[in-house]
Design a protein around this motif. Structure first.
Motif, PDB file in Angstrom:
ATOM      1  N   LEU A  49      37.681  22.251 -53.792  1.00  0.00           N
ATOM      2  CA  LEU A  49      36.889  22.980 -54.772  1.00  0.00           C
ATOM      3  C   LEU A  49      36.133  24.116 -54.082  1.00  0.00           C
ATOM      4  O   LEU A  49      35.534  23.915 -53.020  1.00  0.00           O
ATOM      5  N   LYS A  62      37.594  17.702 -53.518  1.00  0.00           N
ATOM      6  CA  LYS A  62      37.550  17.524 -54.971  1.00  0.00           C
ATOM      7  C   LYS A  62      37.516  16.052 -55.371  1.00  0.00           C
ATOM      8  O   LYS A  62      37.101  15.721 -56.484  1.00  0.00           O
ATOM      9  N   THR A 300      41.161  16.716 -64.190  1.00  0.00           N
ATOM     10  CA  THR A 300      39.706  16.633 -64.189  1.00  0.00           C
ATOM     11  C   THR A 300      39.117  18.023 -64.388  1.00  0.00           C
ATOM     12  O   THR A 300      39.634  19.002 -63.852  1.00  0.00           O
ATOM     13  N   PHE A 302      35.837  20.426 -63.744  1.00  0.00           N
ATOM     14  CA  PHE A 302      34.682  20.534 -62.862  1.00  0.00           C
ATOM     15  C   PHE A 302      33.752  21.631 -63.366  1.00  0.00           C
ATOM     16  O   PHE A 302      34.210  22.726 -63.730  1.00  0.00           O
ATOM     17  N   VAL A 326      27.912  19.595 -58.823  1.00  0.00           N
ATOM     18  CA  VAL A 326      29.142  19.802 -59.578  1.00  0.00           C
ATOM     19  C   VAL A 326      29.436  18.525 -60.359  1.00  0.00           C
ATOM     20  O   VAL A 326      29.442  17.429 -59.789  1.00  0.00           O
ATOM     21  N   ALA A 328      32.046  16.250 -62.556  1.00  0.00           N
ATOM     22  CA  ALA A 328      33.463  16.003 -62.809  1.00  0.00           C
ATOM     23  C   ALA A 328      33.583  15.285 -64.144  1.00  0.00           C
ATOM     24  O   ALA A 328      32.950  14.250 -64.363  1.00  0.00           O
TER      25      ALA A 328
END
Length: 331
Positions: A49, A62, A300, A302, A326, A328
Motif C-alpha cells: 500500500l 497490505k 479489500t 482501503f 488506514v 481495511a
C-alpha cells in the motif's frame, strides 16, 4: 482531492440487502505522522500500500499494515502512479509543483520532474505509455514520458481537473470539478475532443471506469454518483451516495462500485447489468475517510483517515496527533 468542509447527515436511501450486508471495517493500520492525506494505491509489483501523507508517501504491508518504507520529500503529495513497463513509480507533489520518480522494486528516488500548478491526481495511461498529472491550479494536464522523465505535452482544460481514467484504447476521461462536466482527451493527439455534462451531478471528484461494459462512474459533491456511457456520455443511472465523496473505485471481479464518503461511510453498489445498479452496503467507516483504493486480488477496500480536533477560532480543525490510520473494509 476534495475538501470536506462541513459535517453532513448520512443519506437514508438503503435497500434491505444493504442493511444486512456483511461489509465491515475488518482491520485498522496505524500510520506514523500527523500530516494531511489524500490518495492511496496498491502497487501491482510489490503488492504494498502507498499512502499519500503530508510530506511523504508511507508504504505499508497490505496484509498486516506493517511499515515497509517511505518516499520522502514529497510536500503536499496527492497521488501515486505505477508505470509497470518502465519499472518506475511517480508521486504528484501538490505544493512543490513537481512529480517524484522512484524505483518500483526498491522505492529509491530517481528524480524529480517540474509539472503544472498543484498536481493532484496522477495515473499511468497504457495506450500512450505516459504518466499524467491533473493540475488543479493551472487547469491543465501534464503528459510525462516515463523513460526520459520529461513533460512532453500539456493539455489545457476549461476547468480544474480532479481526476482521470483511461479506457486503454486512446481516450482519457477527466472530471472537471468546477464545471461539472467530463472532458474526453484523445491520447494520440493530446487534445480535448469533447465535453459531457453530468446530468444532476455537481462538482465531480472520484472517477472510475468499467472497460468491459463501457461505463464511467463519477462521484459528485451533491451526494450523487452518475453512471455514464463511455461512448457518448449518456447518463445511464443517478445513484445516491453519502456526502463528501472524493473517491470512486470499480472492482471488475465482483462487479462492485465503491464510493468513499467523507461524512464517514462507504457506499457499495452491485452492477446487476450495464444499466442497472443495486445498493448492497452502506458501510460505516470514519469521518474524513474520503479517498480509497480497492485491491483487485483480495477485493479489500482501503481508506486513509485521521481524527480532527475541535475547530479553532478560524473555523479550522487540526488533525488530532497520533490518529492517522488506514481502514481495511471487507466482507
Amino acid at each position: 482531492m476534495k475538501k470536506l468542509l462541513l459535517p453532513a447527515l448520512l443519506f437514508t436511501v438503503m435497500s434491505t440487502s444493504a442493511q444486512t450486508s456483511t461489509w465491515h471495517v475488518s482491520a485498522t493500520y496505524p500510520v506514523k505522522g500527523d500530516g494531511k492525506w489524500d490518495y492511496i494505491a496498491v502497487s501491482p509489483v510489490t503488492q504494498q500500500l502507498y499512502v499519500a501523507h503530508g510530506t511523504e508517501v508511507n508504504i505499508l504491508d497490505k496484509a498486516t499494515g506493517a511499515e515497509a518504507g517511505v518516499i520522502p520529500h514529497t510536500t503536499g503529495v496527492h497521488g501515486i502512479a505505477f508505470a509497470v513497463p518502465f519499472g518506475k513509480g511517480f508521486t504528484s507533489n501538490g505544493k512543490l509543483n513537481t512529480v517524484t520518480v522512484f524505483d518500483l522494486h526498491n522505492n529509491q528516488v530517481q528524480g524529480e520532474i517540474p509539472v503544472g500548478g498543484n498536481p493532484d491526481a496522477i495515473l499511468f495511461e497504457p495506450f500512450s505509455d505516459k504518466v499524467i498529472t491533473c493540475n488543479g491550479a493551472s487547469k491543465d494536464l501534464s503528459i510525462i514520458n516515463p523513460n526520459t522523465q520529461k513533460v512532453v505535452a500539456t493539455v489545457p482544460l476549461q476547468a480544474r481537473p480532479e481526476t482521470a481514467v483511461s479506457d486503454g484504447k486512446g481516450r482519457l476521461f477527466v472530471n472537471l470539478e468546477d464545471k461539472s462536466r467530463i472532458a474526453v482527451v484523445n491520447m494520440a493527439t493530446f487534445k480535448v475532443e469533447k465535453e459531457w455534462p453530468l446530468g444532476k451531478g455537481e462538482a465531480p471528484t472520484g472517477l472510475a471506469i468499467d472497460t468491459v461494459h463501457h461505463r464511467l462512474f463519477a462521484g459528485c459533491d451533491n451526494k450523487l454518483m452518475i453512471v455514464l456511457d463511455e461512448h457518448d456520455g449518456r447518463t445511464i443511472a443517478t445513484l445516491p451516495i453519502g456526502d463528501g465523496c472524493d473517491g470512486v473505485a470499480f472492482d471488475a471481479a465482483g462487479q462492485l462500485v465503491f464510493a468513499s464518503n467523507g461524512e464517514g461511510n462507504l457506499s457499495v453498489y452491485h452492477q446487476e447489468t450495464a444499466d442497472k445498479y443495486k445498493l448492497v452496503a452502506h458501510v460505516p467507516t470514519a469521518k474524513g475517510a474520503k479517498t480509497l483504493t480497492v485491491d483487485p486480488l483480495t477485493h479489500t477496500v482501503f481508506l486513509p483517515v485521521a481524527d480532527r480536533q475541535a475547530a479553532g477560532a478560524d473555523g479550522k480543525a487540526a488533525i488530532a496527533p497520533g490518529t492517522f490510520r488506514v481502514l481495511a473494509v471487507s466482507k
